[in-house]
Motif scaffolding. Structure first.
Motif, PDB file in Angstrom:
ATOM      1  N   ASP A 106     -15.389  -1.340 -13.521  1.00  0.00           N
ATOM      2  CA  ASP A 106     -14.790  -0.127 -14.087  1.00  0.00           C
ATOM      3  C   ASP A 106     -13.330  -0.326 -14.460  1.00  0.00           C
ATOM      4  OD1 ASP A 106     -17.137   1.521 -13.594  1.00  0.00           O
ATOM      5  OD2 ASP A 106     -16.600   1.389 -11.475  1.00  0.00           O
ATOM      6  N   LEU A 107     -12.682  -1.274 -13.785  1.00  0.00           N
ATOM      7  CA  LEU A 107     -11.241  -1.430 -13.944  1.00  0.00           C
ATOM      8  C   LEU A 107     -10.823  -2.874 -13.665  1.00  0.00           C
ATOM      9  CD1 LEU A 107      -8.467   0.117 -14.286  1.00  0.00           C
ATOM     10  CD2 LEU A 107      -8.466   0.338 -11.783  1.00  0.00           C
ATOM     11  N   LEU A 108      -9.874  -3.381 -14.449  1.00  0.00           N
ATOM     12  CA  LEU A 108      -9.277  -4.692 -14.219  1.00  0.00           C
ATOM     13  C   LEU A 108      -7.919  -4.498 -13.561  1.00  0.00           C
ATOM     14  CD1 LEU A 108      -9.942  -6.380 -17.705  1.00  0.00           C
ATOM     15  CD2 LEU A 108     -11.515  -6.131 -15.769  1.00  0.00           C
ATOM     16  N   VAL A 109      -7.679  -5.237 -12.480  1.00  0.00           N
ATOM     17  CA  VAL A 109      -6.423  -5.113 -11.727  1.00  0.00           C
ATOM     18  C   VAL A 109      -5.826  -6.493 -11.533  1.00  0.00           C
ATOM     19  CG1 VAL A 109      -5.437  -4.547  -9.474  1.00  0.00           C
ATOM     20  CG2 VAL A 109      -7.041  -2.974 -10.561  1.00  0.00           C
ATOM     21  N   THR A 110      -4.537  -6.634 -11.771  1.00  0.00           N
ATOM     22  CA  THR A 110      -3.862  -7.920 -11.613  1.00  0.00           C
ATOM     23  C   THR A 110      -3.104  -7.992 -10.296  1.00  0.00           C
ATOM     24  OG1 THR A 110      -2.038  -6.995 -12.929  1.00  0.00           O
ATOM     25  CG2 THR A 110      -3.592  -8.422 -14.057  1.00  0.00           C
ATOM     26  N   VAL A 111      -3.064  -9.182  -9.718  1.00  0.00           N
ATOM     27  CA  VAL A 111      -2.228  -9.423  -8.543  1.00  0.00           C
ATOM     28  C   VAL A 111      -0.770  -9.401  -9.005  1.00  0.00           C
ATOM     29  CG1 VAL A 111      -1.605 -11.075  -6.752  1.00  0.00           C
ATOM     30  CG2 VAL A 111      -4.013 -10.771  -7.384  1.00  0.00           C
ATOM     31  N   PRO A 112       0.065  -8.556  -8.406  1.00  0.00           N
ATOM     32  CA  PRO A 112       1.430  -8.390  -8.921  1.00  0.00           C
ATOM     33  C   PRO A 112       2.408  -9.432  -8.395  1.00  0.00           C
ATOM     34  CG  PRO A 112       1.087  -6.920  -7.074  1.00  0.00           C
ATOM     35  CD  PRO A 112      -0.229  -7.630  -7.289  1.00  0.00           C
ATOM     36  N   LEU A 113       3.470  -9.628  -9.152  1.00  0.00           N
ATOM     37  CA  LEU A 113       4.637 -10.351  -8.674  1.00  0.00           C
ATOM     38  C   LEU A 113       5.583  -9.349  -8.027  1.00  0.00           C
ATOM     39  CD1 LEU A 113       5.489 -12.571 -11.801  1.00  0.00           C
ATOM     40  CD2 LEU A 113       4.304 -13.294  -9.724  1.00  0.00           C
ATOM     41  N   HIS A 114       6.413  -9.817  -7.110  1.00  0.00           N
ATOM     42  CA  HIS A 114       7.489  -8.972  -6.612  1.00  0.00           C
ATOM     43  C   HIS A 114       8.462  -8.721  -7.767  1.00  0.00           C
ATOM     44  CE1 HIS A 114      11.142  -7.829  -4.394  1.00  0.00           C
ATOM     45  NE2 HIS A 114      10.300  -7.404  -3.457  1.00  0.00           N
ATOM     46  N   PRO A 115       9.063  -7.512  -7.859  1.00  0.00           N
ATOM     47  CA  PRO A 115       9.993  -7.219  -8.962  1.00  0.00           C
ATOM     48  C   PRO A 115      11.083  -8.273  -9.150  1.00  0.00           C
ATOM     49  CG  PRO A 115       9.508  -5.215  -7.757  1.00  0.00           C
ATOM     50  CD  PRO A 115       8.848  -6.333  -7.002  1.00  0.00           C
ATOM     51  N   LYS A 116      11.570  -8.847  -8.068  1.00  0.00           N
ATOM     52  CA  LYS A 116      12.605  -9.877  -8.185  1.00  0.00           C
ATOM     53  C   LYS A 116      12.048 -11.127  -8.841  1.00  0.00           C
ATOM     54  CE  LYS A 116      16.123 -12.355  -5.488  1.00  0.00           C
ATOM     55  NZ  LYS A 116      16.715 -12.574  -4.137  1.00  0.00           N
ATOM     56  N   LYS A 117      10.838 -11.516  -8.447  1.00  0.00           N
ATOM     57  CA  LYS A 117      10.191 -12.684  -9.049  1.00  0.00           C
ATOM     58  C   LYS A 117       9.864 -12.415 -10.521  1.00  0.00           C
ATOM     59  CE  LYS A 117       8.850 -15.993  -7.290  1.00  0.00           C
ATOM     60  NZ  LYS A 117       9.467 -17.325  -7.150  1.00  0.00           N
ATOM     61  N   LEU A 118       9.426 -11.190 -10.816  1.00  0.00           N
ATOM     62  CA  LEU A 118       9.118 -10.818 -12.196  1.00  0.00           C
ATOM     63  C   LEU A 118      10.362 -10.921 -13.075  1.00  0.00           C
ATOM     64  CD1 LEU A 118       7.060  -9.726 -14.238  1.00  0.00           C
ATOM     65  CD2 LEU A 118       7.665  -7.413 -13.489  1.00  0.00           C
ATOM     66  N   LYS A 119      11.488 -10.479 -12.552  1.00  0.00           N
ATOM     67  CA  LYS A 119      12.746 -10.560 -13.301  1.00  0.00           C
ATOM     68  C   LYS A 119      13.148 -12.010 -13.526  1.00  0.00           C
ATOM     69  CE  LYS A 119      17.495  -8.822 -13.334  1.00  0.00           C
ATOM     70  NZ  LYS A 119      18.518  -7.999 -12.595  1.00  0.00           N
ATOM     71  N   GLU A 120      12.966 -12.847 -12.517  1.00  0.00           N
ATOM     72  CA  GLU A 120      13.312 -14.263 -12.643  1.00  0.00           C
ATOM     73  C   GLU A 120      12.452 -14.961 -13.690  1.00  0.00           C
ATOM     74  OE1 GLU A 120      12.766 -15.811  -8.743  1.00  0.00           O
ATOM     75  OE2 GLU A 120      14.638 -14.989  -7.940  1.00  0.00           O
ATOM     76  N   ARG A 121      11.148 -14.690 -13.665  1.00  0.00           N
ATOM     77  CA  ARG A 121      10.219 -15.373 -14.567  1.00  0.00           C
ATOM     78  C   ARG A 121      10.236 -14.753 -15.949  1.00  0.00           C
ATOM     79  NH1 ARG A 121       4.553 -16.486 -12.003  1.00  0.00           N
ATOM     80  NH2 ARG A 121       5.945 -17.771 -10.733  1.00  0.00           N
TER      81      ARG A 121
END
Length: 217
Positions: A106-121
């Motif tokens: 019914d739904l696709l869900v992604t494993v998230p990055l931490h906001p700090k890691k997301l900003k770095e990458r």
């Protein structure tokens, strides 16, 4: 685009040959990729590994992840080489090899990055991959259902402390129930991360989970 292609040509992640801008590897190196040939509708090695950790419906890994393998280089370029568009390429490979038949989630869900890691990458390596699948399969996706609570995993904790850490690694951001959710990640290794996400979804309501990963170790 033509000028950029001339100045900064796209190169095969394995042999460094110049290739089309919509490719990740050349034809010769594509043949070196170890695809798992999993059947999503039937039990496979990934399904069996997951069932040791949490209740699961189906599981699918596109590639085998081995040291110095082409698949490892592809995913490393996606994650660390600023080549986000490789996510769409891997999604297209997945669409060619994965058949949901009557088992669509019914739904696709992604494993998230931490906001700090997301900003770095600068991007989550799973988003373009998942968005491509969502569009082609006409299944909604949610990149924000799961929240990562810690910046990085503790590397030098005792087994008991690490287990407690993993149990609190993620939290769910909204109420969700009676859904079959496909959790998407890049590489399945020990299964600890996937298990932590799955249990948050399972605890949230009468949900079912399945797994899709780009590669399994």
């Amino acid at each position: 685009m033509l000028l950029l292609d001339l100045l900064f040509p796209n190169r095969c992640v394995e042999c460094n040959r110049i290739i089309h801008h919509d490719e990740a590897v050349c034809e010769l190196c594509f043949d070196q990729i170890y695809f798992t040939h999993h059947d999503y509708s039937e039990s496979n090695l990934l399904t069996e590994k997951c069932r040791l950790l949490f209740p699961i419906e189906q599981a699918f890994a596109l590639m085998q992840f081995e040291e110095e393998s082409t698949s490892q280089k592809i995913i490393h370029q996606l994650k660390y080489g600023k080549r986000e568009k490789i996510g769409k390429i891997i999604a297209n490979w997945t669409l060619e090899k994965m058949d949901f038949t009557d088992l669509k989630p019914d739904l696709l869900v992604t494993v998230p990055l931490h906001p700090k890691k997301l900003k770095e990458r600068g991007y989550n390596q799973l988003h373009l991959f998942t968005d491509t699948l969502s569009k082609e399969l006409k299944i909604p996706c949610d990149h924000h259902l799961i929240k990562r609570n810690f910046y990085k995993k503790a590397q030098a904790k005792k087994r008991r402390e690490q287990r407690t850490f993993n149990e609190n690694l993620f939290s769910i951001t909204k109420q969700i129930s009676n859904q079959h959710i496909l959790i998407i990640d890049d590489v399945f290794t020990t299964g600890n991360t996937m298990s932590a996400v799955a249990w948050e979804i399972l605890k949230a309501g009468n949900n079912k989970v399945s797994i899709l990963v780009m590669a399994m170790d």
